[in-house]
Design a protein around this motif. Structure first.
Motif, mmCIF file in Angstrom:
data_model
loop_
_atom_site.group_PDB
_atom_site.id
_atom_site.type_symbol
_atom_site.label_atom_id
_atom_site.label_comp_id
_atom_site.label_asym_id
_atom_site.label_seq_id
_atom_site.Cartn_x
_atom_site.Cartn_y
_atom_site.Cartn_z
ATOM 1 N N MET A 1 0.779 -1.269 0.093
ATOM 2 C CA MET A 1 0.398 0.093 0.243
ATOM 3 C C MET A 1 0.765 1.292 -0.139
ATOM 4 N N LEU A 2 2.448 1.369 1.021
ATOM 5 C CA LEU A 2 3.570 2.619 0.392
ATOM 6 C C LEU A 2 3.366 2.490 -0.961
ATOM 7 N N GLU A 3 3.979 1.569 -1.336
ATOM 8 C CA GLU A 3 4.377 1.250 -2.781
ATOM 9 C C GLU A 3 2.715 2.051 -3.627
ATOM 10 N N LEU A 4 1.753 1.533 -3.998
ATOM 11 C CA LEU A 4 1.067 2.423 -4.458
ATOM 12 C C LEU A 4 0.245 3.914 -4.100
ATOM 13 N N GLU A 5 0.838 4.008 -2.841
ATOM 14 C CA GLU A 5 0.717 5.587 -2.494
ATOM 15 C C GLU A 5 1.545 6.638 -2.997
ATOM 16 N N GLU A 6 2.835 6.004 -3.088
ATOM 17 C CA GLU A 6 4.254 6.250 -3.670
ATOM 18 C C GLU A 6 3.346 6.803 -5.598
ATOM 19 N N HIS A 7 3.096 5.306 -5.522
ATOM 20 C CA HIS A 7 2.951 5.986 -6.955
ATOM 21 C C HIS A 7 1.341 6.611 -7.253
ATOM 22 N N TYR A 8 0.603 6.614 -6.585
ATOM 23 C CA TYR A 8 -0.358 7.980 -7.089
ATOM 24 C C TYR A 8 0.070 9.093 -6.763
ATOM 25 N N LYS A 9 0.717 9.444 -5.990
ATOM 26 C CA LYS A 9 1.317 10.411 -5.158
ATOM 27 C C LYS A 9 2.264 11.195 -6.400
ATOM 28 N N GLY A 10 2.679 10.191 -6.675
ATOM 29 C CA GLY A 10 3.582 10.408 -8.338
ATOM 30 C C GLY A 10 2.734 10.964 -9.406
ATOM 31 N N ARG A 11 2.202 10.170 -9.462
ATOM 32 C CA ARG A 11 0.979 11.410 -11.028
ATOM 33 C C ARG A 11 0.271 12.562 -10.693
ATOM 34 N N LEU A 12 0.358 13.583 -9.230
ATOM 35 C CA LEU A 12 -0.677 14.229 -8.450
ATOM 36 C C LEU A 12 -0.090 15.647 -9.282
#
Length: 114
Positions: free
Chosen positions: A103-114
């Motif tokens: 989930m932390l990896e997913l969070e980083e993924h989505y944060k990178g797309r903001l």
């Protein structure tokens, strides 16, 4: 105007809205079952159902909230990614150690797309 008033005046729209909400709920339950089957979360059936309902509320309310804040009422990709982050924030405290890492990896993924 509020959603209830609008839906009460258009049966076809109300049916379409209801079906969309049912589909969202079914998808969230399926995702949570997949998370549990993959060892990302460790929840009993009743806890899983409650979590899916909470995520449904987050997903449904987030778009309305953002629409009210946006001057042009345009939902862009970043708003959807922020919604995903909000849902991950709800699930992460219930995650297993393996699930928390993913989930932390997913969070980083989505944060990178903001």
């Amino acid at each position: 105007m509020n959603r209830s008033y609008i839906l009460s005046r258009d049966d076809a729209l109300k049916l379409k809205y209801t079906k969309a909400q049912q589909a969202l709920n079914e998808n969230l339950i399926a995702i949570m079952h997949s998370f549990r089957d993959s060892g990302l979360i460790d929840l009993e059936d009743d806890e899983l159902q409650a979590l899916a309902k909470t995520l449904h509320l987050v997903a449904s309310c987030w778009i309305n909230y953002q629409t009210a804040l946006l001057s042009d009422n345009e939902i862009i990709e970043a708003v959807i990614y922020q919604d995903m982050l909000q849902m991950l924030n709800v699930v992460r405290p219930m995650a297993t150690e393996q699930g928390r890492k993913q989930m932390l990896e997913l969070e980083e993924h989505y944060k990178g797309r903001l």
